[in-house]
Write a protein that holds these residues in place. Sequence first.
Motif, PDB file in Angstrom:
ATOM      1  N   PHE A 123       0.855  -1.197   0.000  1.00  0.00           N
ATOM      2  CA  PHE A 123       0.000   0.000   0.000  1.00  0.00           C
ATOM      3  C   PHE A 123       0.894   1.251   0.000  1.00  0.00           C
ATOM      4  CE2 PHE A 123      -2.433   3.373   2.133  1.00  0.00           C
ATOM      5  CZ  PHE A 123      -3.620   3.354   1.412  1.00  0.00           C
ATOM      6  N   SER A 124       1.935   1.228   0.841  1.00  0.00           N
ATOM      7  CA  SER A 124       2.846   2.376   0.926  1.00  0.00           C
ATOM      8  C   SER A 124       3.525   2.611  -0.426  1.00  0.00           C
ATOM      9  CB  SER A 124       3.927   2.143   1.989  1.00  0.00           C
ATOM     10  OG  SER A 124       3.330   1.997   3.248  1.00  0.00           O
ATOM     11  N   ASN A 125       3.964   1.534  -1.070  1.00  0.00           N
ATOM     12  CA  ASN A 125       4.631   1.695  -2.382  1.00  0.00           C
ATOM     13  C   ASN A 125       3.665   2.262  -3.417  1.00  0.00           C
ATOM     14  OD1 ASN A 125       7.018   0.770  -1.389  1.00  0.00           O
ATOM     15  ND2 ASN A 125       6.760  -1.331  -2.136  1.00  0.00           N
ATOM     16  N   MET A 126       2.452   1.743  -3.417  1.00  0.00           N
ATOM     17  CA  MET A 126       1.491   2.187  -4.435  1.00  0.00           C
ATOM     18  C   MET A 126       1.157   3.677  -4.279  1.00  0.00           C
ATOM     19  SD  MET A 126      -2.174   0.614  -5.515  1.00  0.00           S
ATOM     20  CE  MET A 126      -1.465  -0.719  -6.431  1.00  0.00           C
ATOM     21  N   PHE A 127       1.046   4.136  -3.016  1.00  0.00           N
ATOM     22  CA  PHE A 127       0.633   5.534  -2.811  1.00  0.00           C
ATOM     23  C   PHE A 127       1.797   6.425  -2.359  1.00  0.00           C
ATOM     24  CE2 PHE A 127      -3.279   3.099  -2.771  1.00  0.00           C
ATOM     25  CZ  PHE A 127      -4.006   3.822  -3.712  1.00  0.00           C
ATOM     26  N   HIS A 128       3.021   5.933  -2.573  1.00  0.00           N
ATOM     27  CA  HIS A 128       4.244   6.716  -2.307  1.00  0.00           C
ATOM     28  C   HIS A 128       4.267   7.275  -0.882  1.00  0.00           C
ATOM     29  CE1 HIS A 128       4.888   6.232  -6.561  1.00  0.00           C
ATOM     30  NE2 HIS A 128       3.676   6.725  -6.770  1.00  0.00           N
ATOM     31  N   LEU A 129       4.042   6.393   0.068  1.00  0.00           N
ATOM     32  CA  LEU A 129       4.025   6.789   1.479  1.00  0.00           C
ATOM     33  C   LEU A 129       5.206   6.148   2.191  1.00  0.00           C
ATOM     34  CD1 LEU A 129       0.214   6.089   1.973  1.00  0.00           C
ATOM     35  CD2 LEU A 129       1.270   8.351   1.715  1.00  0.00           C
ATOM     36  N   LYS A 130       5.710   6.847   3.202  1.00  0.00           N
ATOM     37  CA  LYS A 130       6.824   6.325   4.005  1.00  0.00           C
ATOM     38  C   LYS A 130       6.297   5.995   5.395  1.00  0.00           C
ATOM     39  CE  LYS A 130      10.404   8.556   5.236  1.00  0.00           C
ATOM     40  NZ  LYS A 130      11.193   9.744   5.460  1.00  0.00           N
ATOM     41  N   ASN A 131       6.859   4.998   6.036  1.00  0.00           N
ATOM     42  CA  ASN A 131       6.508   4.692   7.434  1.00  0.00           C
ATOM     43  C   ASN A 131       5.010   4.471   7.625  1.00  0.00           C
ATOM     44  OD1 ASN A 131       9.188   5.098   8.027  1.00  0.00           O
ATOM     45  ND2 ASN A 131       8.916   7.169   8.786  1.00  0.00           N
ATOM     46  N   GLY A 132       4.467   3.506   6.907  1.00  0.00           N
ATOM     47  CA  GLY A 132       3.030   3.224   6.984  1.00  0.00           C
ATOM     48  C   GLY A 132       2.740   2.031   7.887  1.00  0.00           C
ATOM     49  N   LEU A 133       1.719   2.159   8.722  1.00  0.00           N
ATOM     50  CA  LEU A 133       1.306   1.067   9.611  1.00  0.00           C
ATOM     51  C   LEU A 133      -0.181   0.793   9.428  1.00  0.00           C
ATOM     52  CD1 LEU A 133       3.048   2.049  12.981  1.00  0.00           C
ATOM     53  CD2 LEU A 133       3.816   0.374  11.299  1.00  0.00           C
ATOM     54  N   ALA A 134      -0.529  -0.491   9.329  1.00  0.00           N
ATOM     55  CA  ALA A 134      -1.936  -0.866   9.158  1.00  0.00           C
ATOM     56  C   ALA A 134      -2.633  -0.919  10.504  1.00  0.00           C
ATOM     57  CB  ALA A 134      -2.018  -2.216   8.465  1.00  0.00           C
TER      58      ALA A 134
END
Length: 365
Positions: A41-52
Amino acid sequence: MIPLVKVGMPDRDRLMPALEEVLYSGMIGEGESVYRFETDFSNMFHLKNGLAFSSGTGALHAALHLAGVCDGGDVISTSMTAEPTNLAILHAGGTPVFADVDINSGNISVESVAEKISSKTKAIVVVHYAGIPVRMHDLMALAEAHQIPVIEDCAHALGAKYAGQGVGALGDYAIFSFQAIKHMTTVDGGFLVVKDTSQLQDAKRFRWFGLEKGVAREQVNITDAGYKYNMNNVTATIGLMQLDVIQQRINAHKENGRFFDREIANIQGLSVPVFDVDAEPSYWLYTVLSEDSDKVEQALKDIGVMASKLHRPNHLHSVFECYAGPLPNLNEYYQRMIHIPCGWWLTKEKREQIVDVLSNVCTAR
Ligand SMILES: Cc1ncc(COP(=O)(O)O)c(C=O)c1O
């Protein structure tokens, strides 16, 4: 009836075998599927430090805690949102301070935020309402000048961009919701983005009872009471499958939204949201502004299209009443606004019919 919002699931043929596999894998709690979902999900939406997370509300609670709101203090926010935005402020021990909205977009007004800032302000929460990005450059400049952390509530705005950058990557913290009717659902679920990498461990502990994953249970030590906010492998599996179809769905929302922007803007007596040139909305809902929103709602109902105001300004609830001050722009915006469907389920034929009906409503006035 064409619904205002709709649950979008991946194809049954792909989803059911994946769900069966995870359900009988013996590992249904937080595990590899969750961590894979976080990465993908982080890669697809260009996000860093993502937690579900288990919900967007839990992710918001975590963001507010990490921003320092657990010690009390004011949080500048908007009343024009779904209730969880502001309930999470109460959960965190904060005091909501409602800024007014921009009358043309319904989004929090940067000028009103500036007026509300005080020495008690601990954080600013912005909601990219209905999928329209807030004026983030101005807002961030204001917040940085006062050294106040900004939390983006992106629950309505997956896939929206500001100056070419995806929402969720602009503030100090951001959250997404994967609740049933959002652009993307995992049945229930949420996502937290933390700009400062050094806060990731704290965020993980907050998400899971205050416990440190990977440390033996006999040795682990809880220093602060955390929550049970983790995502599990079953909902993460749905999330992973959703990633194969989500861009297509977001594109359909955007295509319909741009169509309405062009067509409804030409109808005399109606207005469409006006937003910053740098904003690229993802149109979770489309908003029409009219002097007679009830008439618009009825005319669309007559052709089998659901329209609604959907939300109730939060300060009208008893629980928030004591925080309510004058919000003249919000009152006017709320009186005029009506949401119409804009998602992937709307056919070209139906959206044209909507425009025709709206033109006729206005001519008949
Ligand atoms: C603007 C907004 N913020 C936060 C939330 C909370 O998300 P969740 O339902 O996943 O807890 C929602 C969804 O209900 C929402 O619409």
